[in-house]
Design a protein around this motif. Structure first.
Motif, PDB file in Angstrom:
ATOM      1  N   ASP A  94       7.509 -16.916  46.327  1.00 37.03           N
ATOM      2  CA  ASP A  94       6.596 -15.859  46.953  1.00 37.03           C
ATOM      3  C   ASP A  94       5.389 -16.125  46.239  1.00 37.03           C
ATOM      4  N   PHE A 100      13.422  -1.184  52.881  1.00 29.23           N
ATOM      5  CA  PHE A 100      13.334  -1.730  51.532  1.00 29.23           C
ATOM      6  C   PHE A 100      13.876  -3.231  51.725  1.00 29.23           C
ATOM      7  N   GLY A 101      13.555  -4.295  51.118  1.00 30.53           N
ATOM      8  CA  GLY A 101      13.934  -5.535  51.139  1.00 30.53           C
ATOM      9  C   GLY A 101      14.646  -5.710  49.674  1.00 30.53           C
ATOM     10  N   THR A 102      14.340  -6.972  49.105  1.00 28.41           N
ATOM     11  CA  THR A 102      14.591  -7.511  47.794  1.00 28.41           C
ATOM     12  C   THR A 102      13.877  -6.623  46.729  1.00 28.41           C
ATOM     13  N   GLY A 103      12.905  -5.668  47.079  1.00 26.10           N
ATOM     14  CA  GLY A 103      12.169  -5.126  45.927  1.00 26.10           C
ATOM     15  C   GLY A 103      12.642  -3.740  45.807  1.00 26.10           C
ATOM     16  N   VAL A 142       3.639 -12.325  55.921  1.00 22.73           N
ATOM     17  CA  VAL A 142       4.205 -10.994  56.638  1.00 22.73           C
ATOM     18  C   VAL A 142       3.902 -11.118  58.233  1.00 22.73           C
ATOM     19  N   LEU A 148       7.870 -21.086  54.047  1.00 24.07           N
ATOM     20  CA  LEU A 148       8.026 -21.383  52.622  1.00 24.07           C
ATOM     21  C   LEU A 148       8.767 -22.316  52.112  1.00 24.07           C
ATOM     22  N   GLY A 183       6.822  -0.880  50.924  1.00 19.88           N
ATOM     23  CA  GLY A 183       6.459  -2.565  50.479  1.00 19.88           C
ATOM     24  C   GLY A 183       6.342  -3.501  51.518  1.00 19.88           C
ATOM     25  N   ASN A 184       6.451  -4.542  51.245  1.00 24.21           N
ATOM     26  CA  ASN A 184       6.441  -5.907  52.415  1.00 24.21           C
ATOM     27  C   ASN A 184       7.182  -5.811  53.358  1.00 24.21           C
ATOM     28  N   ASN A 185       8.507  -5.321  53.099  1.00 23.98           N
ATOM     29  CA  ASN A 185       9.500  -5.275  54.211  1.00 23.98           C
ATOM     30  C   ASN A 185       9.142  -4.265  54.996  1.00 23.98           C
ATOM     31  N   SER A 236      14.364  -0.814  44.039  1.00 23.35           N
ATOM     32  CA  SER A 236      14.617  -0.677  42.390  1.00 23.35           C
ATOM     33  C   SER A 236      15.251   0.730  42.216  1.00 23.35           C
ATOM     34  N   ARG A 237      15.469   1.263  43.349  1.00 22.33           N
ATOM     35  CA  ARG A 237      16.189   2.900  43.065  1.00 22.33           C
ATOM     36  C   ARG A 237      17.199   3.189  44.035  1.00 22.33           C
ATOM     37  N   PRO A 238      18.091   3.732  44.132  1.00 25.23           N
ATOM     38  CA  PRO A 238      18.995   4.034  45.021  1.00 25.23           C
ATOM     39  C   PRO A 238      18.258   4.471  46.295  1.00 25.23           C
ATOM     40  N   ASP A 261       6.674  -6.070  57.344  1.00 29.01           N
ATOM     41  CA  ASP A 261       7.107  -6.792  58.202  1.00 29.01           C
ATOM     42  C   ASP A 261       7.568  -5.961  59.406  1.00 29.01           C
ATOM     43  N   ASP A 294      15.577  -8.792  56.119  1.00 27.96           N
ATOM     44  CA  ASP A 294      15.743  -9.305  54.781  1.00 27.96           C
ATOM     45  C   ASP A 294      17.293  -9.098  54.419  1.00 27.96           C
TER      46      ASP A 294
HETATM   47  N1  LIG Z   1       7.717 -14.541  50.437  1.00 29.80           N
HETATM   48  C1  LIG Z   1       8.369 -13.585  50.721  1.00 29.80           C
HETATM   49  O1  LIG Z   1       9.289 -13.084  49.817  1.00 29.80           O
HETATM   50  C2  LIG Z   1       8.344 -12.694  51.760  1.00 29.80           C
HETATM   51  C3  LIG Z   1       8.966 -11.288  51.816  1.00 29.80           C
HETATM   52  N2  LIG Z   1       8.701 -10.585  52.685  1.00 29.80           N
HETATM   53  C4  LIG Z   1       9.377  -9.156  52.785  1.00 29.80           C
HETATM   54  O2  LIG Z   1       8.940  -8.516  51.356  1.00 29.80           O
HETATM   55  C5  LIG Z   1      10.186  -8.146  50.898  1.00 29.80           C
HETATM   56  C6  LIG Z   1       9.876  -7.879  49.347  1.00 29.80           C
HETATM   57  O3  LIG Z   1       8.522  -7.315  49.402  1.00 29.80           O
HETATM   58  P1  LIG Z   1       8.186  -6.294  48.060  1.00 29.80           P
HETATM   59  O4  LIG Z   1       8.495  -6.683  46.732  1.00 29.80           O
HETATM   60  O5  LIG Z   1       7.036  -5.339  48.556  1.00 29.80           O
HETATM   61  O6  LIG Z   1       9.574  -4.970  48.449  1.00 29.80           O
HETATM   62  P2  LIG Z   1      10.066  -4.178  49.382  1.00 29.80           P
HETATM   63  O7  LIG Z   1      11.368  -3.957  49.343  1.00 29.80           O
HETATM   64  O8  LIG Z   1       9.356  -4.223  50.678  1.00 29.80           O
HETATM   65  O9  LIG Z   1       9.488  -2.678  48.722  1.00 29.80           O
HETATM   66  C7  LIG Z   1       9.357  -2.440  47.334  1.00 29.80           C
HETATM   67  C8  LIG Z   1       8.621  -1.091  47.213  1.00 29.80           C
HETATM   68  O10 LIG Z   1       9.512  -0.100  47.505  1.00 29.80           O
HETATM   69  C9  LIG Z   1       9.331   0.864  46.371  1.00 29.80           C
HETATM   70  N3  LIG Z   1      10.735   1.220  46.144  1.00 29.80           N
HETATM   71  C10 LIG Z   1      11.708   0.680  45.717  1.00 29.80           C
HETATM   72  N4  LIG Z   1      13.042   1.188  45.813  1.00 29.80           N
HETATM   73  C11 LIG Z   1      12.400   2.624  46.197  1.00 29.80           C
HETATM   74  C12 LIG Z   1      13.176   3.607  46.614  1.00 29.80           C
HETATM   75  N5  LIG Z   1      14.764   3.670  46.503  1.00 29.80           N
HETATM   76  N6  LIG Z   1      12.523   4.844  47.110  1.00 29.80           N
HETATM   77  C13 LIG Z   1      11.182   4.670  47.392  1.00 29.80           C
HETATM   78  N7  LIG Z   1      10.634   3.550  47.248  1.00 29.80           N
HETATM   79  C14 LIG Z   1      11.067   2.424  46.465  1.00 29.80           C
HETATM   80  C15 LIG Z   1       9.068   0.031  45.057  1.00 29.80           C
HETATM   81  O11 LIG Z   1       8.351   0.761  44.226  1.00 29.80           O
HETATM   82  P3  LIG Z   1       8.588   0.786  42.518  1.00 29.80           P
HETATM   83  O12 LIG Z   1       9.805   0.268  42.361  1.00 29.80           O
HETATM   84  O13 LIG Z   1       7.367  -0.313  42.367  1.00 29.80           O
HETATM   85  O14 LIG Z   1       8.160   2.066  42.063  1.00 29.80           O
HETATM   86  C16 LIG Z   1       7.831  -0.954  46.109  1.00 29.80           C
HETATM   87  O15 LIG Z   1       6.739  -0.448  45.956  1.00 29.80           O
HETATM   88  C17 LIG Z   1      11.066  -8.919  51.302  1.00 29.80           C
HETATM   89  O16 LIG Z   1      12.428  -8.430  51.206  1.00 29.80           O
HETATM   90  C18 LIG Z   1      10.924  -9.403  52.628  1.00 29.80           C
HETATM   91  O17 LIG Z   1      11.563  -8.331  53.574  1.00 29.80           O
HETATM   92  C19 LIG Z   1       8.268 -10.990  54.123  1.00 29.80           C
HETATM   93  O18 LIG Z   1       7.066  -9.804  54.322  1.00 29.80           O
HETATM   94  C20 LIG Z   1       7.173 -12.270  54.188  1.00 29.80           C
HETATM   95  C21 LIG Z   1       7.286 -13.031  52.878  1.00 29.80           C
END
Ligand SMILES: NC(=O)C1=CN([C@@H]2O[C@H](COP(=O)(O)OP(=O)(O)OC[C@H]3O[C@@H](n4cnc5c(N)ncnc54)[C@H](OP(=O)(O)O)[C@@H]3O)[C@@H](O)[C@H]2O)[C@@H](O)CC1
Ligand SMILES: Nc1ncnc2c1ncn2[C@@H]1O[C@H](COP(=O)(O)OP(=O)(O)O)[C@@H](O)[C@H]1O
Length: 487
Positions: A21, A105-108, A32, A179, A62-64, A110-112, A67, A128
């Protein structure tokens, strides 16, 4: 999980996906848009059309979530009545929904995360990866919904294939959003991590040459102590069905004993009484090589054997470990260590493997892994298999619903073929025979050969009955699966 493909399938961890990415030449907004378009197309398929259908999108921060919002807008344009809530909002219970899109949430993650309650039995499309699954291990990080289908981008993520992934992601579709993952994880045999497919078996299963003779693919099995002769018999049957030209079996020595089989074949220094060996098997005495303890001190005919399979019904103990360690040092052939050969060893066995130049394959289940490494594999099975491969210099095949095969150079192959019908005694003995035959037949990339053998083994099982399946059913099915997959 349902999965069908003919190509080489890279598998990425969330960290690798983040690197892909970050290296992308396009703006995240454009990616997205494409990802959202792919989600909308997949949703329309599940909805069976657009106009008049009702869908709810759970969109995270986030990005998920982005999408999901793009998909919501595209679905609206196709006449779908779409509601959107954020990841913490409850879903309107009064709406008669046809689909829920999980874009929390996708791969980002970070908490349950525990999603809101679903209104009844509505299908779920996960974006995702189901929210609440760890993108690397497939372990729970919360309480994900069980998706009907998952649409993932650019490449498979390891969390879809491991842990709870296969159970929670439903049918998986990989959408190309422009990609390229090559720069991050390579291609072909050099891919850092890949899922083995039917197409890989067709491409990579070693074939017998037209001018082959039987000794060009000989497998020597050492196992089948009293009470466990069936294990060696399963391995022998499997090796033959997988294409070995010559199958030898030697029973391990039993202290102070000299015996012969029920059918009169002499197995001095060891037992194979009543072993239901295939009639083509050649029984060879280990003691005839003159070792004081019944284990060989030289390996006669060794250069004629393509692969040794040691451990199936071998028995445990110091003498066994001494014998296995000695054989590892004596032999220049590929060696597969399975079952009792793994339980006996620990650090001494790993050191003996590390000193070998020829291919060594270790095939532990979780208990055997712990005996070898002194700790259980844990949730991160990619890391566990890699640790064993690195420590031993061997190819490490970690058994389970998804088989993880790691090479000392860091590459990993996964096979998700097969299902719980394999959870019955002796199927691992069959796998050892299939791997032995594949190694004896071929000189290709050993990691690919071993992983493809695991895939054939799992695929073969699916041709057997769902109930009452026995390991003895499996060798013939291996032959049939190879007929189907290798042309
Ligand atoms: N090229 C690519 O890869 C593309 C990827 N794409 C998509 O993007 C996704 C990856 O995107 P992403 O990094 O924004 O992650 P995502 O999961 O959407 O959110 C993370 C956010 O959530 C937060 N957070 C986390 N856990 C939490 C919780 N339990 N409760 C509450 N908040 C929580 C976390 O916060 P933090 O941990 O920073 O406090 C952060 O702000 C990928 O899976 C795919 O779907 C497509 O769009 C196109 C191209
Ligand atoms: N639930 C399951 N789903 C898919 N494959 C499984 C499952 N349980 C076991 N297997 C496979 O069955 C085989 C069992 O091997 P192992 O435990 O060594 O059995 P044994 O020692 O009795 O021969 C392995 O290939 C493993 O991956």
């Amino acid at each position: 999980m349902e999965w069908q493909t003919l190509g080489v399938e890279p598998v990425l961890t969330p960290d690798e996906m983040a690197a892909v990415d970050a290296a992308a030449s396009e703006r995240m907004g454009d990616l997205v848009q494409r990802a959202g378009g792919a989600v909308a197309r997949s949703a329309l398929g599940l909805l069976g059309g657009g106009y008049g259908r009702r869908a709810h999108v759970v969109a995270g921060p986030g990005n998920n979530g982005a999408d999901g919002r793009v998909a919501a807008e595209l679905l609206r344009r196709r006449g779908v009545r779409v509601s959107i809530g954020d990841h913490a909002d409850s879903i309107p219970a009064d709406a008669a929904l046809d689909l829920v899109i999980d874009a929390a949430f996708g791969t980002g993650l970070s908490r349950p995360y525990a999603p809101p309650d679903l209104p009844g039995d509505v299908p779920v499309l996960a974006v995702d990866i189901p929210s609440g699954l760890d993108g690397r291990t497939g372990g729970f990080c919360g309480a994900p919904w069980r998706a009907t289908a998952t649409i993932t981008f650019a490449a498979l993520k390891s969390g879809l294939l491991l842990g709870h992934g296969p159970e929670f992601c439903g049918r998986v579709e990989v959408a190309d959003i422009g990609l390229s993952v090559e720069a991050e994880v390579g291609t072909g045999d050099h891919l850092t991590r890949a899922l083995i497919t039917n197409g890989d078996v067709g491409r990579c299963w070693p074939r017998r040459a037209a001018d082959a003779h039987k000794w060009m693919s000989a497998v020597w099995i050492i196992g089948g102590a009293p009470g466990m002769t069936g294990a060696a018999a399963l391995t022998a049957e499997a090796a033959g069905r997988a294409g070995a030209g010559y199958v030898l079996v030697s029973a391990p020595p039993t202290v102070g004993s000299r015996s012969s089989t029920d059918d009169g074949r002499d197995v001095a220094g060891g037992h194979l009484p009543g072993a239901p060996l295939p009639v083509e098997t050649v029984v060879r005495s280990l003691a005839a090589t003159g070792g004081v303890d019944g284990w060989p001190h030289t390996v006669a005919d060794e250069q004629r054997v393509g692969a040794l399979v040691i451990g199936n019904g071998l028995g445990c103990g110091t003498l066994v470990l001494d014998g296995v360690v000695r054989l590892l040092a004596l032999s220049d052939a590929a060696v597969v260590l399975d079952a009792d050969a793994l339980g006996a060893g620990g650090a001494r066995l790993l050191d003996a493997c590390a000193h070998r130049r020829a291919t060594t394959v270790l095939t532990p289940h979780d208990g055997e892994y712990e005996a070898l490494m002194g700790e259980a594999p844990g949730d991160d099975r990619l890391a566990a298999a890699a640790r064993l491969a690195e420590r031993s210099g061997a190819i490490a095949l970690l058994k389970g619903p998804t088989t993880v095969v790691a090479a000392p150079d860091g590459r990993v192959r996964l096979s998700s073929a097969g299902d719980q019908r394999l959870a019955t005694a002796g199927t691992g003995d069959v796998l050892a025979g299939v791997i032995g035959a594949a190694l004896a037949l071929g000189e290709g990339d050993a990691l690919t050969t071993v992983a493809v053998a695991a895939h054939v083994h799992g695929t073969a099982a699916m041709g057997g009955p769902a109930t009452g399946f026995r390991a003895g059913d499996l060798p013939k099915l291996v032959g049939a699966a190879l007929d189907d997959l290798v042309r």
